[in-house]
Design a protein around this motif. Structure first.
Motif, PDB file in Angstrom:
ATOM      1  N   TRP A  51       0.817  -1.237   0.124  1.00 35.40           N
ATOM      2  CA  TRP A  51       0.214  -0.170   0.108  1.00 35.40           C
ATOM      3  C   TRP A  51       0.773   1.085  -0.060  1.00 35.40           C
ATOM      4  O   TRP A  51       2.308   1.101   0.501  1.00 35.40           O
ATOM      5  CB  TRP A  51      -0.933   0.064   1.218  1.00 35.40           C
ATOM      6  N   PHE A  52       0.132   2.235  -0.420  1.00 33.91           N
ATOM      7  CA  PHE A  52       0.998   3.626  -0.408  1.00 33.91           C
ATOM      8  C   PHE A  52       0.458   4.494   0.749  1.00 33.91           C
ATOM      9  O   PHE A  52      -0.583   4.500   1.240  1.00 33.91           O
ATOM     10  CB  PHE A  52       0.731   4.455  -1.607  1.00 33.91           C
TER      11      PHE A  52
ATOM     12  N   LEU B 191      -2.377   2.226  -6.463  1.00 34.62           N
ATOM     13  CA  LEU B 191      -1.739   2.592  -5.088  1.00 34.62           C
ATOM     14  C   LEU B 191      -1.864   3.932  -4.777  1.00 34.62           C
ATOM     15  O   LEU B 191      -2.571   4.281  -3.555  1.00 34.62           O
ATOM     16  CB  LEU B 191      -0.309   2.123  -4.911  1.00 34.62           C
ATOM     17  N   LEU B 192      -1.827   4.836  -5.581  1.00 32.15           N
ATOM     18  CA  LEU B 192      -2.020   6.476  -5.418  1.00 32.15           C
ATOM     19  C   LEU B 192      -3.267   6.747  -4.913  1.00 32.15           C
ATOM     20  O   LEU B 192      -3.700   7.643  -4.399  1.00 32.15           O
ATOM     21  CB  LEU B 192      -1.269   7.065  -6.452  1.00 32.15           C
TER      22      LEU B 192
ATOM     23  N   LYS C 123       5.524   6.956   0.845  1.00 32.85           N
ATOM     24  CA  LYS C 123       6.346   5.713   0.829  1.00 32.85           C
ATOM     25  C   LYS C 123       5.310   4.672   0.557  1.00 32.85           C
ATOM     26  O   LYS C 123       4.250   4.428   1.061  1.00 32.85           O
ATOM     27  CB  LYS C 123       6.954   5.270   2.125  1.00 32.85           C
ATOM     28  N   VAL C 124       5.749   3.750  -0.332  1.00 33.56           N
ATOM     29  CA  VAL C 124       5.099   2.482  -0.700  1.00 33.56           C
ATOM     30  C   VAL C 124       5.695   1.226   0.487  1.00 33.56           C
ATOM     31  O   VAL C 124       6.752   1.411   0.343  1.00 33.56           O
ATOM     32  CB  VAL C 124       5.244   1.899  -2.090  1.00 33.56           C
TER      33      VAL C 124
ATOM     34  N   ASP D 146      10.562  11.978 -13.072  1.00 33.07           N
ATOM     35  CA  ASP D 146       9.782  10.728 -12.374  1.00 33.07           C
ATOM     36  C   ASP D 146       8.536  10.401 -13.246  1.00 33.07           C
ATOM     37  O   ASP D 146       7.621  11.294 -13.354  1.00 33.07           O
ATOM     38  CB  ASP D 146       9.708  11.180 -11.008  1.00 33.07           C
ATOM     39  N   LEU D 147       8.262   9.170 -13.236  1.00 35.24           N
ATOM     40  CA  LEU D 147       6.935   8.793 -13.848  1.00 35.24           C
ATOM     41  C   LEU D 147       6.156   8.422 -12.468  1.00 35.24           C
ATOM     42  O   LEU D 147       6.676   8.123 -11.264  1.00 35.24           O
ATOM     43  CB  LEU D 147       7.036   7.496 -14.579  1.00 35.24           C
ATOM     44  N   PRO D 148       4.824   8.557 -12.677  1.00 37.19           N
ATOM     45  CA  PRO D 148       4.018   8.172 -11.423  1.00 37.19           C
ATOM     46  C   PRO D 148       4.348   6.792 -10.992  1.00 37.19           C
ATOM     47  O   PRO D 148       4.588   5.912 -11.673  1.00 37.19           O
ATOM     48  CB  PRO D 148       2.434   8.004 -11.930  1.00 37.19           C
ATOM     49  N   LEU D 149       4.010   6.305  -9.759  1.00 35.81           N
ATOM     50  CA  LEU D 149       4.189   5.102  -9.199  1.00 35.81           C
ATOM     51  C   LEU D 149       3.186   4.327  -9.845  1.00 35.81           C
ATOM     52  O   LEU D 149       2.142   4.596 -10.199  1.00 35.81           O
ATOM     53  CB  LEU D 149       3.769   5.305  -7.540  1.00 35.81           C
TER      54      LEU D 149
END
Length: 287
Positions: A7-8, A182-183, A14-15, A155-158
């Motif tokens: 989870w985020f 997750l986001l 943090k993940v 940076d690309l998204p999570l």
């Protein structure tokens, strides 16, 4: 099997990934199925590196020019899971994208990595089926997550994927990959009795004033392990944290009852490991 949760945590960006450490096997005798312990020292949270090699205009680099970490958790049959991980761990750090026509150095996104894990796990699962009754494909699932760099170094998204078995109407087996947001607040839960574990997480999330401050999935899994109501979930808790694109692995220096211990996943460093290496091993821990 196991339980693993990803989870985020919005409070710290943090993940998190948490998992138990128990491996079990089922045996059938006289029509009765029983579960037996194999080991409670299994690593279930792992790290992959994706790395692209190449020749720069002024030098030849002796390693990947661009790389990023991928977090991976698994549940189910251990042989296809670890064979998948081992093969991917050899392939992914050794990518060579440059061609005569295109000298760019770039890495594949997580969609491609997920497709590789899907392909490898399907192959290894089919191969492992010969060890099961009636050549039945064993159950094997993964969650992978990462923040890959793009071509422009932004940076690309999570990104996150759940890779798991699917059976067609005629019983044909395949592995598929599904994206997990997750986001957006989705929590990836794999392993045994996931519905009730999700309900436990939701119950903790409903506690007033953010009692657990983003640790709800971790607390829910700890509670399940200590309750010892699931024969396939136990051992000690292990952690992985993805922060700023870097995946770090941790251990909790506690036993299944929450009492302090001087070991990690059942290995007593002071008594059995340090003397082998001639120096101390210190696993980073999270309490």
């Amino acid at each position: 099997m196991t339980n693993a949760v990803v989870w985020f945590d919005n409070s710290c960006s943090k993940v998190w990934a948490v998992a138990d450490s128990l491996l079990t096997a089922q045996t059938t005798s006289s029509g009765q199925t029983s579960t037996s312990r194999v080991t409670d020292q299994a690593m279930k949270i792992l790290r992959l590196q994706v790395g692209a090699w190449g020749t720069l205009s002024r030098s030849i680099v002796g390693g990947p020019v661009i790389c990023y970490d991928v977090g991976l958790v698994y549940a189910g049959a251990v042989t296809p899971a670890l064979m998948t991980y081992s093969a991917a761990a050899m392939m992914l750090p050794n990518l060579h994208p440059q061609t005569a026509e295109d000298r760019r150095i770039f890495t594949p996104d997580l969609t491609a990595v997920a497709d590789l894990i899907r392909h490898l796990s399907e192959r290894y699962t089919r191969d492992a089926s010969v060890g099961y009754s009636s050549n039945r494909a064993p159950f094997c699932e993964f969650v992978i997550f990462a923040i890959p760099p793009d071509d422009k170094l932004n940076d690309l998204p999570l990104d996150c994927y759940w890779i798991h078995p699917k059976f067609s109407s005629n019983g044909e087996f395949s592995q598929i990959a599904e994206q997990v947001d997750l986001l957006g607040g989705e929590v990836a839960v794999i392993g045994d009795d996931t519905d009730s574990l999700r309900a436990d997480i939701d119950r903790l999330l409903a506690c007033p004033n953010g009692t657990y401050k983003g640790r709800e999935p971790r607390v829910a899994l700890e509670e399940r392990m200590r309750a010892r109501k699931h024969d396939t979930v136990g051992g000690t808790l292990q952690f992985g944290i993805l922060e700023k694109g870097r995946m770090n692995l941790y251990g909790a220096m506690h036993d299944e009852y929450g009492e302090p211990v001087q070991n990690w996943l059942g290995f007593d460093f002071k008594a059995e490991i340090d003397s082998i290496l001639g120096m101390q091993v210190r696993i980073p821990s999270l309490d």
